[in-house]
Design a protein around this motif. Structure first.
Motif, short mmCIF file in Angstrom:
data_model
loop_
_atom_site.label_atom_id
_atom_site.label_comp_id
_atom_site.label_asym_id
_atom_site.label_seq_id
_atom_site.Cartn_x
_atom_site.Cartn_y
_atom_site.Cartn_z
N UNK A 230 -3.95 6.90 -0.14
CA UNK A 230 -3.67 8.21 0.44
C UNK A 230 -3.86 8.23 1.94
N UNK A 231 -4.67 7.32 2.48
CA UNK A 231 -4.95 7.33 3.91
C UNK A 231 -3.73 7.00 4.76
N UNK B 102 -7.38 13.89 9.54
CA UNK B 102 -7.16 14.89 8.51
C UNK B 102 -6.23 14.29 7.46
N UNK B 103 -6.32 14.81 6.26
CA UNK B 103 -5.53 14.27 5.14
C UNK B 103 -4.57 15.32 4.58
N UNK B 104 -4.24 16.32 5.38
CA UNK B 104 -3.41 17.43 4.90
C UNK B 104 -2.05 16.99 4.38
N UNK B 105 -1.49 15.94 4.94
CA UNK B 105 -0.15 15.49 4.53
C UNK B 105 -0.18 14.66 3.26
N UNK B 106 -1.36 14.20 2.85
CA UNK B 106 -1.46 13.38 1.63
C UNK B 106 -1.44 14.28 0.40
N UNK B 107 -0.65 13.89 -0.58
CA UNK B 107 -0.59 14.64 -1.84
C UNK B 107 -1.90 14.48 -2.60
N UNK B 108 -2.33 15.51 -3.33
CA UNK B 108 -3.55 15.38 -4.13
C UNK B 108 -3.33 14.42 -5.30
N UNK C 266 0.87 -1.17 0.00
CA UNK C 266 0.00 0.00 0.00
C UNK C 266 0.91 1.22 0.00
N UNK C 267 0.76 2.10 -0.99
CA UNK C 267 1.68 3.23 -1.17
C UNK C 267 0.95 4.55 -0.94
N UNK C 268 1.52 5.37 -0.06
CA UNK C 268 1.03 6.72 0.17
C UNK C 268 2.06 7.74 -0.28
N UNK C 269 1.57 8.86 -0.80
CA UNK C 269 2.44 9.92 -1.32
C UNK C 269 2.13 11.21 -0.56
N UNK D 2 -4.71 11.26 12.86
CA UNK D 2 -5.84 11.17 13.79
C UNK D 2 -5.42 11.50 15.22
N UNK D 3 -4.35 12.30 15.36
CA UNK D 3 -3.87 12.64 16.71
C UNK D 3 -4.84 13.55 17.45
N UNK D 4 -5.56 14.40 16.73
CA UNK D 4 -6.48 15.33 17.38
C UNK D 4 -7.90 15.02 16.94
#
Length: 145
Positions: free
Chosen positions: A79-80, A92-98, A35-38, A85-87
């Protein structure tokens, strides 16, 4: 780039189709499900580095790598992996590239693996996918480059 790598004894990914689920990627026997996240600052060079690591990491039986035994890999974008989920209660998905940034980099990981000689099956970027696998061990490793 971040990858969750599982040693498997077979894995497949399907997507909804007009006449039921359609299998779009499958590996049989011993191999790796990846599973690859960017994230935003990832590059084609990082994709190549990840591919080399996946091809050579010694996660298979008897401490072998996919390159040692020509084992297949199933590579699926996810992307997940960059969810936070710390807060609160909602990740949130802010760190995931579009998608327009992430899709070519996941494709580059696949292309680099194939250039190394790997047999690679894939999911379908952006689709609602169902992944089925038999985790062998279980043996799961997080790889970051």
């Amino acid at each position: 780039m971040r990858a969750v790598v599982q040693r498997v004894d077979g894995a497949s990914v399907s997507v909804p189709g007009e006449s039921g689920p359609e299998t779009v990627g499958e590996i049989r026997g011993e191999g790796l499900c990846v599973l690859v996240g960017v994230t935003h600052d990832d590059t084609p060079e990082k994709a190549a580095q990840l591919a080399r690591k996946l091809w050579s990491v010694r996660m298979l039986a008897d401490e072998k790598s996919c390159s040692d035994v020509d084992a297949p890999l199933l590579v699926i974008s996810q992307f997940t992996l960059y969810g936070d989920a710390r807060k609160g209660r909602r990740p949130t998905w802010n760190a995931a590239a579009p998608g327009p940034v992430a899709e070519p980099l996941v494709d580059e990981v696949v292309a680099q693996l194939r250039a190394l000689g790997a047999t690679v099956a894939t999911g379908r970027f952006g689709a609602q996918m169902r992944v089925s696998l038999t985790n062998d061990g279980p043996f799961t490793v997080l790889v970051e480059v």
